[in-house]
Design a protein around this motif. Structure first.
Motif, PDB file in Angstrom:
ATOM      1  N   LEU A  47      -3.633  -1.064 -12.268  1.00 42.63           N
ATOM      2  CA  LEU A  47      -4.673  -0.195 -11.734  1.00 42.63           C
ATOM      3  C   LEU A  47      -4.805   1.097 -12.534  1.00 42.63           C
ATOM      4  CD1 LEU A  47      -6.686  -0.104  -9.378  1.00 42.63           C
ATOM      5  CD2 LEU A  47      -4.908   0.951  -7.978  1.00 42.63           C
ATOM      6  N   LEU A  48      -3.791   1.413 -13.317  1.00 45.12           N
ATOM      7  CA  LEU A  48      -3.756   2.684 -14.049  1.00 45.12           C
ATOM      8  C   LEU A  48      -4.023   2.521 -15.543  1.00 45.12           C
ATOM      9  CD1 LEU A  48      -0.555   4.132 -12.311  1.00 45.12           C
ATOM     10  CD2 LEU A  48      -2.943   4.459 -11.658  1.00 45.12           C
ATOM     11  N   LEU A  49      -4.412   1.335 -15.956  1.00 42.46           N
ATOM     12  CA  LEU A  49      -4.688   1.099 -17.374  1.00 42.46           C
ATOM     13  C   LEU A  49      -5.871   1.943 -17.846  1.00 42.46           C
ATOM     14  CD1 LEU A  49      -4.429  -2.797 -17.430  1.00 42.46           C
ATOM     15  CD2 LEU A  49      -2.761  -1.178 -18.359  1.00 42.46           C
ATOM     16  N   PRO A  50      -5.865   2.372 -19.100  1.00 42.93           N
ATOM     17  CA  PRO A  50      -7.042   3.057 -19.651  1.00 42.93           C
ATOM     18  C   PRO A  50      -8.220   2.092 -19.712  1.00 42.93           C
ATOM     19  CG  PRO A  50      -5.455   2.573 -21.374  1.00 42.93           C
ATOM     20  CD  PRO A  50      -4.771   2.257 -20.086  1.00 42.93           C
ATOM     21  N   PRO A  51      -9.445   2.605 -19.737  1.00 43.88           N
ATOM     22  CA  PRO A  51     -10.637   1.743 -19.689  1.00 43.88           C
ATOM     23  C   PRO A  51     -10.636   0.611 -20.708  1.00 43.88           C
ATOM     24  CG  PRO A  51     -11.270   4.037 -19.446  1.00 43.88           C
ATOM     25  CD  PRO A  51      -9.805   4.037 -19.768  1.00 43.88           C
ATOM     26  N   LEU A  92       0.803  -1.221   0.000  1.00 41.32           N
ATOM     27  CA  LEU A  92       0.000   0.000   0.000  1.00 41.32           C
ATOM     28  C   LEU A  92       0.836   1.270   0.000  1.00 41.32           C
ATOM     29  CD1 LEU A  92      -2.711  -1.047   2.634  1.00 41.32           C
ATOM     30  CD2 LEU A  92      -2.945  -0.980   0.147  1.00 41.32           C
ATOM     31  N   CYS A  93       2.090   1.171   0.434  1.00 41.15           N
ATOM     32  CA  CYS A  93       2.912   2.377   0.598  1.00 41.15           C
ATOM     33  C   CYS A  93       3.978   2.551  -0.480  1.00 41.15           C
ATOM     34  CB  CYS A  93       3.614   2.358   1.961  1.00 41.15           C
ATOM     35  SG  CYS A  93       2.503   2.560   3.360  1.00 41.15           S
ATOM     36  N   ARG A  94       3.994   1.687  -1.471  1.00 40.13           N
ATOM     37  CA  ARG A  94       5.049   1.814  -2.483  1.00 40.13           C
ATOM     38  C   ARG A  94       4.887   3.130  -3.255  1.00 40.13           C
ATOM     39  NH1 ARG A  94       3.500  -3.281  -5.996  1.00 40.13           N
ATOM     40  NH2 ARG A  94       1.326  -3.240  -5.458  1.00 40.13           N
ATOM     41  N   PRO A  95       5.977   3.648  -3.779  1.00 39.26           N
ATOM     42  CA  PRO A  95       5.936   4.956  -4.446  1.00 39.26           C
ATOM     43  C   PRO A  95       4.990   5.024  -5.635  1.00 39.26           C
ATOM     44  CG  PRO A  95       8.191   4.348  -3.926  1.00 39.26           C
ATOM     45  CD  PRO A  95       7.347   3.143  -3.634  1.00 39.26           C
ATOM     46  N   GLN A  96       4.804   3.912  -6.356  1.00 39.90           N
ATOM     47  CA  GLN A  96       3.936   3.922  -7.530  1.00 39.90           C
ATOM     48  C   GLN A  96       2.882   2.835  -7.409  1.00 39.90           C
ATOM     49  OE1 GLN A  96       6.684   3.422 -10.790  1.00 39.90           O
ATOM     50  NE2 GLN A  96       6.959   5.635 -11.029  1.00 39.90           N
ATOM     51  N   LEU A  97       1.660   3.181  -7.817  1.00 40.34           N
ATOM     52  CA  LEU A  97       0.584   2.203  -7.823  1.00 40.34           C
ATOM     53  C   LEU A  97       0.845   1.149  -8.903  1.00 40.34           C
ATOM     54  CD1 LEU A  97      -2.508   4.553  -7.444  1.00 40.34           C
ATOM     55  CD2 LEU A  97      -1.747   2.849  -5.783  1.00 40.34           C
ATOM     56  N   GLY A 133      -7.809  10.343  -5.661  1.00 40.35           N
ATOM     57  CA  GLY A 133      -8.157  10.951  -6.938  1.00 40.35           C
ATOM     58  C   GLY A 133      -7.346  10.435  -8.108  1.00 40.35           C
ATOM     59  N   VAL A 134      -6.695   9.280  -7.939  1.00 42.43           N
ATOM     60  CA  VAL A 134      -5.856   8.727  -8.999  1.00 42.43           C
ATOM     61  C   VAL A 134      -6.689   7.969 -10.016  1.00 42.43           C
ATOM     62  CG1 VAL A 134      -3.903   7.203  -9.510  1.00 42.43           C
ATOM     63  CG2 VAL A 134      -3.905   8.589  -7.421  1.00 42.43           C
ATOM     64  N   VAL A 135      -7.770   7.328  -9.558  1.00 40.55           N
ATOM     65  CA  VAL A 135      -8.684   6.643 -10.473  1.00 40.55           C
ATOM     66  C   VAL A 135     -10.077   7.230 -10.306  1.00 40.55           C
ATOM     67  CG1 VAL A 135      -7.363   4.506 -10.372  1.00 40.55           C
ATOM     68  CG2 VAL A 135      -9.302   4.809  -8.833  1.00 40.55           C
ATOM     69  N   THR A 136     -10.888   7.108 -11.338  1.00 44.43           N
ATOM     70  CA  THR A 136     -12.253   7.618 -11.279  1.00 44.43           C
ATOM     71  C   THR A 136     -13.140   6.642 -10.511  1.00 44.43           C
ATOM     72  OG1 THR A 136     -12.937   6.518 -13.317  1.00 44.43           O
ATOM     73  CG2 THR A 136     -11.932   8.717 -13.526  1.00 44.43           C
ATOM     74  N   LEU A 193      -7.983  -4.872  -3.289  1.00 41.83           N
ATOM     75  CA  LEU A 193      -9.121  -3.972  -3.094  1.00 41.83           C
ATOM     76  C   LEU A 193      -8.718  -2.726  -2.318  1.00 41.83           C
ATOM     77  CD1 LEU A 193     -12.285  -6.136  -2.293  1.00 41.83           C
ATOM     78  CD2 LEU A 193     -11.819  -4.762  -4.324  1.00 41.83           C
ATOM     79  N   ALA A 194      -7.840  -2.876  -1.337  1.00 39.47           N
ATOM     80  CA  ALA A 194      -7.376  -1.717  -0.570  1.00 39.47           C
ATOM     81  C   ALA A 194      -6.657  -0.726  -1.476  1.00 39.47           C
ATOM     82  CB  ALA A 194      -6.460  -2.173   0.556  1.00 39.47           C
ATOM     83  N   LEU A 195      -5.891  -1.230  -2.439  1.00 40.86           N
ATOM     84  CA  LEU A 195      -5.211  -0.341  -3.390  1.00 40.86           C
ATOM     85  C   LEU A 195      -6.219   0.429  -4.244  1.00 40.86           C
ATOM     86  CD1 LEU A 195      -2.308  -2.708  -4.457  1.00 40.86           C
ATOM     87  CD2 LEU A 195      -2.022  -0.403  -3.500  1.00 40.86           C
TER      88      LEU A 195
END
Length: 439
Positions: A323-327, A314-319, A357-360, A347-349
């Motif tokens: 989780l950051l893929l486009p739809p 949960l604390c790593r510098p980058q998600l 505010g990183v994901v919608t 799920l916690a991530l």
């Protein structure tokens, strides 16, 4: 009203059984502390503490045998024993210890806070609650007040426990008690880290814990608990916690179809007394600090390996990239990879990313919905099996097959591979020629 509560307690089967055995042993038995407090507050209590006036080492053991429970000593020298009945949500714990100080009055004066300095004579049945320090009045007012000027010196973990009681009961500290804490904060260094950790994580598990974390910081306790490395940029830490707590308070609005399963997931105990919920709060406070700092924090808090791993996730510098893929790349396969690779923190991530505010919310609902209704941790693995990889490469078993599988797994988690054909093409380009960076 108070009398009705006492009658209800004394008529319980377990208390009647204990009373009968104590009468046979000629021992006076007092229900003390939290059991009396929770009785007056109409709070369910699964942990009852009894003080015994009279030597009968066999009373707890006899109670365990008669009730069908388990007995063990917590401190045999001090005759402090525990009886446990049942399991799971129906589990009950009964602690027995000899009176401290020789009389019930002296015993109560040695306790931590006035709301816990209450006693009820169970055997023989007394006339009411013994309250020497206006604990019942403090209960009615919602006040946490120390019993004596030596309360914190006698057991410094009470410095943090004061805030834990305030958080779990919805109370406030008396001004005099709050004023004592900064002057005694240094005493916390004398306490076993495990005891402090347990109090901290019980605070974090409260839905609205931020005000109490702020108070821990204001009184100088927080740096001593988590280290100074996490309290320098305190305002951003509070902001992250506040945003997360607001999200968690509105799970039903954000995830109308899955909020029940989310709530159950958050209550999951990663290790005894430490839930996903409390680790998620801790990660929001510490922020993205990397594995080395998390490891140092885990050592300071005496976290077990499982809690340490979740906190590092949960604390790593980058998600995680998944989780950051486009739809258009948030396929079932990509989401499967994310939750499998990030278990049990997946799920916690998602919740952490949404709060930040990183994901919608739409993306978060897609991930949560997939996890709650489709995800199977034991489901299919790679698009290509080990045998298929060997056929494609034209080789037999060996380390290179495992390396190829690892590259496939990373590519699938990034959404770069979404079918068997794409997996085969990826290997042709990356394994049949020379290794190429993923990106």
């Amino acid at each position: 009203m108070e009398e009705d509560k006492l009658i209800t307690l004394l008529s319980r089967d377990d208390i009647r059984l204990l009373a009968q055995l104590a009468t046979d042993c000629r021992v006076e038995v007092y229900l003390v502390g939290g059991g009396v407090r929770d009785l007056l507050l109409d709070r369910p209590s699964q942990d009852l503490d009894f003080a015994l006036d009279g030597e009968c080492a066999e009373l707890p053991r006899r109670f365990a045998v008669a009730a069908g429970g388990t007995f063990f000593w917590l401190d045999e020298v001090r005759r402090h024993g525990r009886v446990v009945l049942g399991r799971g949500e129906g589990r009950m714990s009964y602690d027995f210890v000899l009176l401290q100080g020789g009389t019930i009055e002296q015993d109560l004066l040695l306790r931590d806070f006035t709301i816990n300095a209450l006693a009820l004579l169970v055997v023989p049945a007394g006339d009411g609650i013994i309250d020497l320090q206006s604990g019942m009045a403090d209960l009615q007012r919602g006040i946490i007040r120390t019993c004596s000027p030596r309360t914190f010196a006698d057991d410094p973990v009470r410095l943090v426990r004061a805030f834990r009681f305030a958080a779990t009961l919805g109370f406030t500290l008396a001004d005099s008690t709050r004023d004592e804490i900064p002057h005694n904060a240094h005493l916390l260094e004398q306490v076993a880290a495990e005891r402090v950790r347990d109090e901290l994580f019980r605070i974090l598990d409260v839905p609205a814990s931020l005000p109490f974390i702020r108070q821990l910081a204001a009184t100088g306790l927080l740096p001593r608990i988590v280290g100074t490395g996490y309290t320098g940029a305190i305002a951003p830490s509070f902001d992250r916690m506040g945003a997360l707590e607001q999200l968690l308070a509105e799970l039903e609005r954000h995830f109308p179809a899955d909020h029940g399963q989310l709530a159950g997931y958050l209550e999951y105990q990663v290790e005894d007394g430490i839930t996903v919920h409390s680790l998620l709060k801790m990660s929001a406070f510490t922020g993205s600090v990397g594995s080395e700092k998390v490891a140092a924090l885990a050592v300071k808090l005496r976290l077990g390996n499982r809690s340490r791993r979740v906190l590092q996730q949960l604390c790593r510098p980058q998600l995680p990239v998944g989780l950051l893929l486009p739809p258009e790349l948030q396929t079932s396969r990509a989401m499967y990879r994310l939750f499998r690779d990030e278990s049990p923190a997946g799920l916690a991530l998602v919740l952490l990313a949404l709060a930040g505010g990183v994901v919608t919310r739409e993306a978060a609902r897609r991930f949560v919905g997939y996890y709650c209704r489709e995800y199977d941790a034991e489901g299919d693995d790679l698009y290509l099996t080990g045998a298929a990889i060997m056929t494609l490469l034209g080789t037999g078993p060996g380390p290179h097959v495992g390396a190829a599988a690892a590259r496939l797994r990373e590519a699938e988690s990034r959404g770069m591979i979404n079918s068997r054909g794409e997996a085969e093409e990826f290997l042709r380009k990356n394994q049949l020629t020379k290794p190429a960076p993923l990106g």
